[in-house]
Design an enzyme around this catalytic site. Sequence first.
Site, mmCIF file in Angstrom:
data_model
loop_
_atom_site.group_PDB
_atom_site.id
_atom_site.type_symbol
_atom_site.label_atom_id
_atom_site.label_comp_id
_atom_site.label_asym_id
_atom_site.label_seq_id
_atom_site.Cartn_x
_atom_site.Cartn_y
_atom_site.Cartn_z
ATOM 1 N N TYR A 259 0.789 -1.188 -0.169
ATOM 2 C CA TYR A 259 0.100 0.020 0.071
ATOM 3 C C TYR A 259 0.860 1.321 -0.050
ATOM 4 O O TYR A 259 0.362 2.267 -0.131
ATOM 5 C CB TYR A 259 -1.025 0.200 1.068
ATOM 6 C CG TYR A 259 -2.079 -1.025 1.082
ATOM 7 C CD1 TYR A 259 -2.244 -1.768 0.058
ATOM 8 C CD2 TYR A 259 -2.861 -1.092 2.234
ATOM 9 C CE1 TYR A 259 -3.502 -2.652 -0.043
ATOM 10 C CE2 TYR A 259 -3.736 -2.129 2.238
ATOM 11 C CZ TYR A 259 -3.918 -2.777 1.031
ATOM 12 O OH TYR A 259 -5.087 -3.748 1.023
ATOM 13 N N ASP B 94 -5.213 -7.043 5.673
ATOM 14 C CA ASP B 94 -6.471 -6.058 5.344
ATOM 15 C C ASP B 94 -7.494 -7.245 5.276
ATOM 16 O O ASP B 94 -8.749 -6.986 5.744
ATOM 17 C CB ASP B 94 -6.265 -5.255 4.311
ATOM 18 C CG ASP B 94 -7.259 -4.450 4.016
ATOM 19 O OD1 ASP B 94 -8.174 -4.441 4.774
ATOM 20 O OD2 ASP B 94 -7.026 -3.843 2.855
ATOM 21 N N LYS C 64 3.255 -15.270 1.688
ATOM 22 C CA LYS C 64 3.296 -16.020 0.554
ATOM 23 C C LYS C 64 4.827 -16.336 0.205
ATOM 24 O O LYS C 64 5.523 -15.795 -0.977
ATOM 25 C CB LYS C 64 2.657 -15.556 -0.651
ATOM 26 C CG LYS C 64 1.289 -15.257 -0.442
ATOM 27 C CD LYS C 64 0.646 -16.657 -0.659
ATOM 28 C CE LYS C 64 0.308 -16.915 -1.968
ATOM 29 N NZ LYS C 64 -0.335 -18.214 -2.416
ATOM 30 N N ASP D 231 -10.566 -8.754 8.047
ATOM 31 C CA ASP D 231 -11.786 -8.869 7.775
ATOM 32 C C ASP D 231 -12.709 -9.705 7.882
ATOM 33 O O ASP D 231 -13.981 -10.028 8.595
ATOM 34 C CB ASP D 231 -12.228 -7.899 6.429
ATOM 35 C CG ASP D 231 -12.240 -6.375 6.414
ATOM 36 O OD1 ASP D 231 -11.745 -5.896 7.600
ATOM 37 O OD2 ASP D 231 -12.502 -5.880 5.514
ATOM 38 N N ASP E 295 -2.975 -17.739 1.901
ATOM 39 C CA ASP E 295 -4.161 -18.370 1.152
ATOM 40 C C ASP E 295 -4.709 -19.548 2.015
ATOM 41 O O ASP E 295 -6.037 -19.540 2.216
ATOM 42 C CB ASP E 295 -3.928 -18.494 -0.017
ATOM 43 C CG ASP E 295 -2.947 -19.273 -0.441
ATOM 44 O OD1 ASP E 295 -1.900 -19.428 0.296
ATOM 45 O OD2 ASP E 295 -2.692 -20.030 -1.399
#
Length: 371
Positions: free
Chosen positions: A141, A249, A192, A253, A225
């Site tokens: 970001y 992020d 990852k 959530d 994942d």
Amino acid sequence: MNHSIVILPGDGIGHEVMAEVKKIIGWVQANTDMSFDIQEDHLGGAAIDAYGVPLADSTLEKCRKADAVLMGSVGGPKWDKVDYAIRPEAGLLKLRKELDLFANLRPAIVFDSLVDASTLKAEIVRGLDIMIVRELTGGVYFGEPRGIEDLGNGQKRGFNTQTYTTAEIERVGRVAFELARKRHNRVTSCEKANVMESGKLWREVITALHAAEYSDVTLNHMYADNCAMQLLRNPKQFDVIVTDNLFGDILSDEASMLTGSLGMLPSASLGAADANGRRNALYEPVHGSAPDIAGQGKANPLAAILSLAMALRYSFHRGDIAELIEWAVEDVLSAGIRTADIMADSCTPVGTAAMGDAVIARLAQQKANAA
Ligand code: NAD
């Protein structure tokens, strides 16, 4: 010694939920050995109206000096047309950046009485208590270079850079390990590493930090994942999850929605600790300003009240009072007292102020019982 707090109610239901937080602070002040210096100021749309910018320099300075900042929520249709650079949300982003709040803590706790609010089966989520630690100031970001370039053949290319340094990974890793020691002593680190160099470095640094300073904590690594799947399959396997800005992020959530209700979710964003253990800190409910119900006295104040409990635990080192507030919230829910967002059959509907009063009544009752 007085603890200094800056309260930024912000916009919309921020004012309503923070009014209840102020009531709880008043109760704590009147009934425990804690005392506070409280200042209140504007953030977001309210600051645009008052100062012409969503975060005034004078407000930022107050927040820098405070032991903790308590925020309600920002944004709303009234400011939809303001310049993008000074939109209400930009004030909150600037506050987080200026205070260098690099660790975002999002607990996902399922209260027994709200177990049916989750979209997952009760047996999967009953007793759930996860803490997600998301790196908040680095990664894709913020990484440079970034942009959209014209390839000159009618095509464009959008690009961002995922970047992490050893120091950035270490400091957020440290927050996660320290938290785990106060909980169930387990950390799952997610990245990852199989396809991203930044993930490979993340794994190396967390592994080295664990070996050097936190070998008493159980550490495991998981691809992000897989973590997203495991959160739905068997969320109770997790204690503390630490991950980068992008994966955090999404995973935070996802984890928070296991609990089923936006009005119940607190958060903390922490900076680095100084030599005295003091850190910049911002506490806020996860929800926004809810323009659809603002001004109607319907908002659930419990996420904001639970954010205050986090401030008591992480900024003021008063886990005892934090636990008392969390117990009071749980007891109110068990008694079937509910705002509209968490309403269920045969429960008693209440508005924002009555919910705050119900929490205070439990606190007072507990104090009377203890006397
Ligand atoms: P929202 O969280 O404000 O609302 C989503 C839905 O949940 C709405 O139906 C709302 O009524 C309900 N809800 C939210 N909090 C509740 C509570 N405490 N009690 C009962 N119901 C509650 O999200 P949105 O509608 O996408 O955004 C509205 C505004 O808030 C936008 O301007 C957005 O940018 C801003 N926003 C701010 C923050 C923040 O301040 N941290 C976070 C998210 C959104």
